[in-house]
Design a protein around this motif. Sequence first.
Motif, PDB file in Angstrom:
ATOM      1  N   GLU A  67       0.946  -0.965   0.175  1.00  0.00           N
ATOM      2  CA  GLU A  67      -0.129  -0.197   0.114  1.00  0.00           C
ATOM      3  C   GLU A  67       0.444   1.609   0.296  1.00  0.00           C
ATOM      4  OE1 GLU A  67      -0.293  -2.831   2.385  1.00  0.00           O
ATOM      5  OE2 GLU A  67      -2.157  -3.596   1.410  1.00  0.00           O
ATOM      6  N   LEU A  90      -9.980  -0.256   0.222  1.00  0.00           N
ATOM      7  CA  LEU A  90      -9.185  -1.283   0.473  1.00  0.00           C
ATOM      8  C   LEU A  90      -8.535  -2.452   1.829  1.00  0.00           C
ATOM      9  CD1 LEU A  90      -7.191  -1.409  -2.964  1.00  0.00           C
ATOM     10  CD2 LEU A  90      -9.267  -2.747  -3.108  1.00  0.00           C
ATOM     11  N   GLU A  91      -8.045  -0.864   2.112  1.00  0.00           N
ATOM     12  CA  GLU A  91      -7.785  -1.671   3.344  1.00  0.00           C
ATOM     13  C   GLU A  91      -8.533  -1.513   4.536  1.00  0.00           C
ATOM     14  OE1 GLU A  91      -4.481  -2.413   5.984  1.00  0.00           O
ATOM     15  OE2 GLU A  91      -3.963  -1.819   3.963  1.00  0.00           O
ATOM     16  N   THR A 150     -11.437  -3.067   3.407  1.00  0.00           N
ATOM     17  CA  THR A 150     -12.042  -3.981   2.830  1.00  0.00           C
ATOM     18  C   THR A 150     -10.389  -5.594   3.690  1.00  0.00           C
ATOM     19  OG1 THR A 150     -13.249  -3.071   1.732  1.00  0.00           O
ATOM     20  CG2 THR A 150     -12.749  -5.859   0.838  1.00  0.00           C
ATOM     21  N   ARG A 151      -9.324  -5.441   3.450  1.00  0.00           N
ATOM     22  CA  ARG A 151      -9.052  -6.212   3.528  1.00  0.00           C
ATOM     23  C   ARG A 151      -9.351  -6.778   5.966  1.00  0.00           C
ATOM     24  NH1 ARG A 151      -4.205  -3.674   0.718  1.00  0.00           N
ATOM     25  NH2 ARG A 151      -3.528  -4.589  -1.221  1.00  0.00           N
ATOM     26  N   ARG A 152      -9.533  -5.849   6.409  1.00  0.00           N
ATOM     27  CA  ARG A 152      -9.144  -6.022   7.808  1.00  0.00           C
ATOM     28  C   ARG A 152     -10.397  -6.826   7.791  1.00  0.00           C
ATOM     29  NH1 ARG A 152      -9.443  -0.227   9.787  1.00  0.00           N
ATOM     30  NH2 ARG A 152      -8.481   0.327   7.778  1.00  0.00           N
TER      31      ARG A 152
END
Length: 104
Positions: A4, A98-99, A101-103
């Motif tokens: 990122e 995006l971050e 969603t990843r978490r």
Amino acid sequence: MTTENKDGDIVDDALRLVDTLQRRLLAAGVKSVTAPPKRDDVWGEAIRLESGRERPPAEEVLDIVRTAVPEVAGHLGRAGVAAASALGRTWDVFERSLERTRRE
């Protein structure tokens, strides 16, 4: 360093590059277009004024361009900077999404 951050650095570098190129191109364009036109000598100017001869249309158009281009270039430059800024902010929102969603 995570992916990122690398992506963010790439986007920031690209935005800085676009901004720098845009400023340099605008400065070079304004300098070349706003260069003072060649003038006749004093005698030629006096004869032109005495004879009442009109200026050629091309010369009049070039004078209009010389006076209008700096203003137009300024507006385009500010618009380009605003667009680059909006792109950067949009990219930040996309990265945060995006971050998140990843978490999850």
